[in-house]
Design an enzyme around this catalytic site. Sequence first.
Site, PDB file in Angstrom:
ATOM      1  N   LYS A  93      -5.942   6.831   6.235  1.00 24.48           N
ATOM      2  CA  LYS A  93      -7.190   6.120   6.060  1.00 24.48           C
ATOM      3  C   LYS A  93      -7.508   5.461   7.373  1.00 24.48           C
ATOM      4  CE  LYS A  93      -9.552   2.367   3.697  1.00 24.48           C
ATOM      5  NZ  LYS A  93      -9.297   1.395   2.643  1.00 24.48           N
ATOM      6  N   GLU A 149       4.190   5.517  10.627  1.00 23.92           N
ATOM      7  CA  GLU A 149       5.075   6.677  10.130  1.00 23.92           C
ATOM      8  C   GLU A 149       4.148   7.893  10.469  1.00 23.92           C
ATOM      9  OE1 GLU A 149       4.347   3.871   8.933  1.00 23.92           O
ATOM     10  OE2 GLU A 149       6.151   2.907   7.810  1.00 23.92           O
ATOM     11  N   GLY A 186      -6.660   2.739  -0.188  1.00 28.00           N
ATOM     12  CA  GLY A 186      -5.644   3.864  -0.043  1.00 28.00           C
ATOM     13  C   GLY A 186      -5.023   4.349  -1.313  1.00 28.00           C
ATOM     14  N   ARG A 187      -4.706   3.341  -2.129  1.00 24.87           N
ATOM     15  CA  ARG A 187      -3.762   3.915  -3.320  1.00 24.87           C
ATOM     16  C   ARG A 187      -4.911   4.103  -4.599  1.00 24.87           C
ATOM     17  NH1 ARG A 187      -3.545  -1.389  -1.954  1.00 24.87           N
ATOM     18  NH2 ARG A 187      -4.249  -2.999  -3.439  1.00 24.87           N
ATOM     19  N   GLU A 203       1.212  -2.744  -5.685  1.00 31.69           N
ATOM     20  CA  GLU A 203       0.548  -3.226  -4.273  1.00 31.69           C
ATOM     21  C   GLU A 203      -0.946  -3.907  -4.688  1.00 31.69           C
ATOM     22  OE1 GLU A 203      -0.979  -0.124  -1.251  1.00 31.69           O
ATOM     23  OE2 GLU A 203       0.910  -1.020  -0.294  1.00 31.69           O
ATOM     24  N   HIS A 225      19.384   9.727 -20.767  1.00 37.07           N
ATOM     25  CA  HIS A 225      20.640   9.972 -20.381  1.00 37.07           C
ATOM     26  C   HIS A 225      20.960   9.176 -19.083  1.00 37.07           C
ATOM     27  CE1 HIS A 225      21.380  13.399 -23.279  1.00 37.07           C
ATOM     28  NE2 HIS A 225      20.357  13.575 -22.967  1.00 37.07           N
ATOM     29  N   LYS A 264       5.642  -4.759   9.114  1.00 34.72           N
ATOM     30  CA  LYS A 264       5.224  -3.930  10.174  1.00 34.72           C
ATOM     31  C   LYS A 264       4.972  -4.689  11.494  1.00 34.72           C
ATOM     32  CE  LYS A 264       1.756  -1.477   7.195  1.00 34.72           C
ATOM     33  NZ  LYS A 264       0.339  -1.152   7.018  1.00 34.72           N
TER      34      LYS A 264
END
Length: 536
Positions: free
Chosen positions: A205, A211, A266-267, A352, A383, A503
Amino acid sequence: MKLIDRPEWKELSDHWKVIEPMHLRELFADDEKRAETFSMTACDLLIDCSKNRVTAETMEKLAALAEACGLRGKIEAMFTGEKINQTEDRAVLHTALRAPREAQVFVDGEDVIPGVHEVLDRMEAFCSKVRSGEWKGYTGKSIKNIVNIGIGGSDLGPVMAYEALKPYTQRDLKVLFVSNVDGTHIAEAVRDLDAEETLFIVASKTFTTQETMTNAQSAKAWALETLKDEAAIARHFVAVSTNADEVSKFGIDTVNMFGFWDWVGGRYSLTSAIGLPVMLAIGPENFRAMLSGYHAMDSHFRTAPFSENAPVILGLLGIWYNNFFDAATHAILPYDQYLSHFAAYFQQGDMESNGKYITQNGERVEWQTGPVIWGEPGTNGQHAFYQLIHQGTKLIPCDFIGFCKSQNPVGDHHVKLMANFFAQTEALAFGKTKEALEAEGTPSELIPHKTFEGNRPTNSIMAEKLTPEVLGQLIALYEHKIFVQGMIWDIFSFDQWGVQLGKILASAILPELESDSELGHDSSTNKLIEYFRANK
Ligand SMILES: O=P(O)(O)OC[C@H]1O[C@H](O)[C@H](O)[C@@H](O)[C@@H]1O
């Protein structure tokens, strides 16, 4: 008014004292029609909430709280483009991304719908070319591999939807996702790829995320090792972003950029151009079917009365456990291997959004907000961690998600899978009593260990089949559930200031890892950095 000072909140606190000692066994025994009363159909989903520790009165009181908090008006404010993301001064309009062409939604006096469809149409044209082989790489070969480079909202949604809709994908097109700044991620992703047949989507965005930019630079260097010429970049790199300037600076022609807008969080961006790798994989028609599923759930959320409104009901039930039963976590347990990334996706979506301790007025909250979201597909979870859900000391409300038809009807796998789904929700609700164990002749010393208290709440969400439409409905259901909770908790669900500090500190530490400069951190951080420097 402060949430906990509302009379509706106080009523719920008193009511909780009545409900808490009640067992689901009694609630079911007292009401033959309980399943009917507490289940609903929303779009193509059957949602059974009857295995929750509530009565009809509880649901009325929860709905009254939602009304008192002005939820109805807040839903309208979101859908109509009010700037409800106040700390960033932005509208919140992911619902506009899946609205039909004829819809109208205004932000700052401008209808955003034509722009939405223009981008979708461009994505469609591009995807058709790549899928048919018409789009050629620099050396004239068709594209066989797509590598999406993005992180957070620019990765989790595409990964989740790509996995979920694998049966609808074009199998000769390999789609890979690179997110972690750990060089291992990109190195392993491209190891066996031929650069001449590989297309990178750089999805960000902001187009400034460390990253993603680091991975994109490495991808470019890797591609140029084979393709040699900078001019090749235009055939092998496209961008998805809101930031055209940074896209150009990176060296991607903005002709190959698919845009979106600052009113898409973003999410919540999977239905924007961020969905490009998904559209490439499943094709434009299936992608549009997914959008129509989202839109159907959006309309349900906007128009259904609270008593029949699935996102509202799931949101309120979550508040009931989180705030009154003190449940700290919420498990999402899909009985479908294709939904293997669904819980991870909503870890970002929910945590978030609602992991905030400051109210909209800037005060410290005096109540619990967002729960920890976690989960794995059944039956693997059974399990691994279900022991704690059944017999642990913590109350863990769970969502079970499953389908009547398998995409892979192999032998009797599907009936076995679904038998486990139904059995688990039954066991969690009703448990196994001491009396039942005695009747079976269980040795008395084992009875405490083999007893299941039950009374563990679950929602069961089912549909006929996991189609693109149904996936869209499911995602929108959870998105709106998060909205409902955030609005009632009176927090800002659409910013994420909590990710900034780390950050900033990382960029201060980065040069220190590459030099011998004096360190001025706390003794622990200094020691860790010194250890790294000495052994790198
Ligand atoms: O899409 P980008 O701008 O690269 O952002 C990627 C991610 O970065 C941040 O850390 C935010 O917390 C996420 O909400 C966002 O999805």
